[in-house]
Design a protein around this motif. Structure first.
Motif, PDB file in Angstrom:
ATOM      1  N   ARG A 104       0.931  -1.193  -0.045  1.00 13.63           N
ATOM      2  CA  ARG A 104       0.100   0.133   0.026  1.00 13.63           C
ATOM      3  C   ARG A 104       1.002   1.331   0.059  1.00 13.63           C
ATOM      4  O   ARG A 104       0.427   2.193  -0.864  1.00 13.63           O
ATOM      5  CB  ARG A 104      -0.929   0.128   1.073  1.00 13.63           C
ATOM      6  N   GLN A 105       1.904   1.042   0.791  1.00 13.88           N
ATOM      7  CA  GLN A 105       2.946   2.366   0.606  1.00 13.88           C
ATOM      8  C   GLN A 105       3.541   2.332  -0.598  1.00 13.88           C
ATOM      9  O   GLN A 105       3.785   3.515  -1.245  1.00 13.88           O
ATOM     10  CB  GLN A 105       4.010   2.033   1.889  1.00 13.88           C
ATOM     11  N   LEU A 106       3.816   1.211  -1.296  1.00 12.51           N
ATOM     12  CA  LEU A 106       4.379   1.388  -2.648  1.00 12.51           C
ATOM     13  C   LEU A 106       3.439   1.922  -3.711  1.00 12.51           C
ATOM     14  O   LEU A 106       3.672   2.846  -4.518  1.00 12.51           O
ATOM     15  CB  LEU A 106       4.736   0.119  -3.241  1.00 12.51           C
ATOM     16  N   GLU A 107       1.761   1.727  -3.323  1.00 11.08           N
ATOM     17  CA  GLU A 107       1.028   2.337  -4.306  1.00 11.08           C
ATOM     18  C   GLU A 107       0.947   3.798  -4.112  1.00 11.08           C
ATOM     19  O   GLU A 107       0.506   4.500  -5.228  1.00 11.08           O
ATOM     20  CB  GLU A 107      -0.233   1.712  -3.811  1.00 11.08           C
TER      21      GLU A 107
ATOM     22  N   LEU B 288       1.946   8.952  -6.190  1.00  9.93           N
ATOM     23  CA  LEU B 288       2.819  10.407  -6.133  1.00  9.93           C
ATOM     24  C   LEU B 288       3.674  10.369  -7.383  1.00  9.93           C
ATOM     25  O   LEU B 288       3.529  11.426  -7.959  1.00  9.93           O
ATOM     26  CB  LEU B 288       3.470  10.282  -4.915  1.00  9.93           C
ATOM     27  N   ALA B 289       4.355   9.400  -7.809  1.00  8.45           N
ATOM     28  CA  ALA B 289       5.254   9.302  -9.165  1.00  8.45           C
ATOM     29  C   ALA B 289       4.466   9.675 -10.259  1.00  8.45           C
ATOM     30  O   ALA B 289       4.804  10.605 -10.943  1.00  8.45           O
ATOM     31  CB  ALA B 289       6.029   8.202  -9.272  1.00  8.45           C
TER      32      ALA B 289
ATOM     33  N   SER C 196      10.099   6.714 -17.037  1.00  7.09           N
ATOM     34  CA  SER C 196      10.612   5.311 -16.680  1.00  7.09           C
ATOM     35  C   SER C 196      10.534   5.382 -15.367  1.00  7.09           C
ATOM     36  O   SER C 196      10.148   4.142 -14.758  1.00  7.09           O
ATOM     37  CB  SER C 196      11.921   5.510 -17.221  1.00  7.09           C
ATOM     38  N   VAL C 197      10.882   6.197 -14.563  1.00  5.95           N
ATOM     39  CA  VAL C 197      10.697   6.029 -13.161  1.00  5.95           C
ATOM     40  C   VAL C 197       9.285   5.736 -12.525  1.00  5.95           C
ATOM     41  O   VAL C 197       9.232   4.752 -11.860  1.00  5.95           O
ATOM     42  CB  VAL C 197      11.266   7.258 -12.155  1.00  5.95           C
ATOM     43  N   ARG C 198       8.332   6.460 -13.154  1.00  2.00           N
ATOM     44  CA  ARG C 198       7.096   6.292 -12.653  1.00  2.00           C
ATOM     45  C   ARG C 198       6.787   4.790 -13.014  1.00  2.00           C
ATOM     46  O   ARG C 198       6.051   3.923 -12.503  1.00  2.00           O
ATOM     47  CB  ARG C 198       6.050   7.325 -13.554  1.00  2.00           C
ATOM     48  N   ASP C 199       7.049   4.349 -14.448  1.00  3.84           N
ATOM     49  CA  ASP C 199       6.703   3.106 -14.773  1.00  3.84           C
ATOM     50  C   ASP C 199       7.201   1.898 -13.965  1.00  3.84           C
ATOM     51  O   ASP C 199       6.596   0.823 -13.819  1.00  3.84           O
ATOM     52  CB  ASP C 199       7.126   2.777 -16.282  1.00  3.84           C
ATOM     53  N   ALA C 200       8.592   2.302 -13.646  1.00  6.89           N
ATOM     54  CA  ALA C 200       9.332   1.062 -12.652  1.00  6.89           C
ATOM     55  C   ALA C 200       8.586   1.053 -11.454  1.00  6.89           C
ATOM     56  O   ALA C 200       8.302   0.016 -10.795  1.00  6.89           O
ATOM     57  CB  ALA C 200      10.645   1.794 -12.453  1.00  6.89           C
ATOM     58  N   ILE C 201       8.052   2.295 -10.718  1.00  4.44           N
ATOM     59  CA  ILE C 201       7.487   2.188  -9.500  1.00  4.44           C
ATOM     60  C   ILE C 201       6.121   1.293  -9.734  1.00  4.44           C
ATOM     61  O   ILE C 201       5.783   0.486  -8.894  1.00  4.44           O
ATOM     62  CB  ILE C 201       7.538   3.714  -8.969  1.00  4.44           C
ATOM     63  N   VAL C 202       5.486   1.730 -10.585  1.00  5.28           N
ATOM     64  CA  VAL C 202       4.098   1.140 -10.722  1.00  5.28           C
ATOM     65  C   VAL C 202       4.406  -0.162 -11.111  1.00  5.28           C
ATOM     66  O   VAL C 202       3.768  -1.189 -10.709  1.00  5.28           O
ATOM     67  CB  VAL C 202       3.542   2.081 -12.016  1.00  5.28           C
ATOM     68  N   GLY C 203       5.237  -0.783 -12.030  1.00  3.58           N
ATOM     69  CA  GLY C 203       5.449  -2.271 -12.219  1.00  3.58           C
ATOM     70  C   GLY C 203       5.950  -2.988 -11.089  1.00  3.58           C
ATOM     71  O   GLY C 203       5.569  -4.057 -10.860  1.00  3.58           O
TER      72      GLY C 203
ATOM     73  N   THR D 217       5.184  -2.334  -7.837  1.00  2.28           N
ATOM     74  CA  THR D 217       3.999  -2.314  -7.046  1.00  2.28           C
ATOM     75  C   THR D 217       2.964  -3.390  -7.674  1.00  2.28           C
ATOM     76  O   THR D 217       2.614  -4.224  -6.889  1.00  2.28           O
ATOM     77  CB  THR D 217       3.253  -1.155  -7.218  1.00  2.28           C
ATOM     78  N   ASP D 218       2.846  -3.386  -8.786  1.00  9.86           N
ATOM     79  CA  ASP D 218       1.799  -4.447  -9.396  1.00  9.86           C
ATOM     80  C   ASP D 218       2.438  -5.884  -9.279  1.00  9.86           C
ATOM     81  O   ASP D 218       1.489  -6.903  -9.042  1.00  9.86           O
ATOM     82  CB  ASP D 218       1.543  -4.050 -10.970  1.00  9.86           C
ATOM     83  N   ALA D 219       3.599  -6.105  -9.598  1.00 11.71           N
ATOM     84  CA  ALA D 219       4.332  -7.207  -9.383  1.00 11.71           C
ATOM     85  C   ALA D 219       4.238  -7.806  -7.846  1.00 11.71           C
ATOM     86  O   ALA D 219       3.877  -8.940  -7.773  1.00 11.71           O
ATOM     87  CB  ALA D 219       5.633  -7.228  -9.746  1.00 11.71           C
ATOM     88  N   THR D 220       4.558  -7.190  -7.044  1.00 14.43           N
ATOM     89  CA  THR D 220       4.371  -7.214  -5.570  1.00 14.43           C
ATOM     90  C   THR D 220       2.994  -7.689  -5.212  1.00 14.43           C
ATOM     91  O   THR D 220       2.815  -8.646  -4.473  1.00 14.43           O
ATOM     92  CB  THR D 220       4.753  -5.943  -4.780  1.00 14.43           C
ATOM     93  N   VAL D 221       1.926  -6.835  -5.847  1.00 11.82           N
ATOM     94  CA  VAL D 221       0.504  -7.199  -5.419  1.00 11.82           C
ATOM     95  C   VAL D 221       0.091  -8.514  -5.931  1.00 11.82           C
ATOM     96  O   VAL D 221      -0.236  -9.480  -5.553  1.00 11.82           O
ATOM     97  CB  VAL D 221      -0.396  -6.172  -5.789  1.00 11.82           C
ATOM     98  N   ASN D 222       0.792  -8.938  -7.132  1.00 12.71           N
ATOM     99  CA  ASN D 222       0.346 -10.201  -7.512  1.00 12.71           C
ATOM    100  C   ASN D 222       0.952 -11.182  -6.980  1.00 12.71           C
ATOM    101  O   ASN D 222       0.597 -12.456  -6.867  1.00 12.71           O
ATOM    102  CB  ASN D 222       1.043 -10.147  -9.039  1.00 12.71           C
ATOM    103  N   GLN D 223       2.376 -11.034  -6.512  1.00 15.21           N
ATOM    104  CA  GLN D 223       2.935 -12.057  -5.886  1.00 15.21           C
ATOM    105  C   GLN D 223       2.229 -12.244  -4.498  1.00 15.21           C
ATOM    106  O   GLN D 223       2.241 -13.470  -3.993  1.00 15.21           O
ATOM    107  CB  GLN D 223       4.406 -11.396  -5.548  1.00 15.21           C
TER     108      GLN D 223
END
Length: 124
Positions: free
Chosen positions: A17-20, A25-26, A71-78, A80-86
């Motif tokens: 949730r913090q990553l989200e 924010l990014a 790129s920074v925005r996409d990396a953070i979102v990616g 986060t999405d991967a962590t949520v899926n895991q």
């Protein structure tokens, strides 16, 4: 003895949730940056030697900065999405295994170890 691995899905979800929030924010910062950079396009000028010399460099820097921000925005979102899926996969695996253990325990309680009745231990 083999290594044991332990995961706390609730704690990982809280951190996710913090990553989200960081991802949101990014995204917001990137959108604001892209909106705010538009009016600066004429800053090096539009006529004269300075404008002629500075404009290509300014455009390159502008493009590089845009790409970096996205790129920074996409990396953070990616991430986060991967962590949520895991976490989701981890919880599904845990739940499926707990259900399997419960089914086996119920079968043992009903039929015994070798099918010889409730509470049977299989010895004769």
């Amino acid at each position: 003895m083999g290594q044991r691995y332990y995961a706390d899905p609730q704690r990982i979800e809280a951190l996710t949730r913090q990553l989200e929030e960081i991802g949101t924010l990014a995204t917001t910062i990137t959108e604001e940056f892209l909106d705010d950079i538009g009016p600066t396009i004429t800053w090096p000028g539009t006529e004269g030697d300075f404008a002629k010399k500075a404009k290509p460099q300014e455009q390159q820097e502008r493009q590089t900065t845009k790409e970096t921000m996205m790129s920074v925005r996409d990396a953070i979102v990616g991430i986060t999405d991967a962590t949520v899926n895991q976490v989701r996969m981890m919880k599904e695996t845990r739940d499926r295994n707990v259900e399997g253990v419960d089914r086996v325990n119920k079968r043992l309680e009903t039929n015994g170890l070798n099918g010889d009745g409730p509470g049977g231990h299989g010895r004769r």
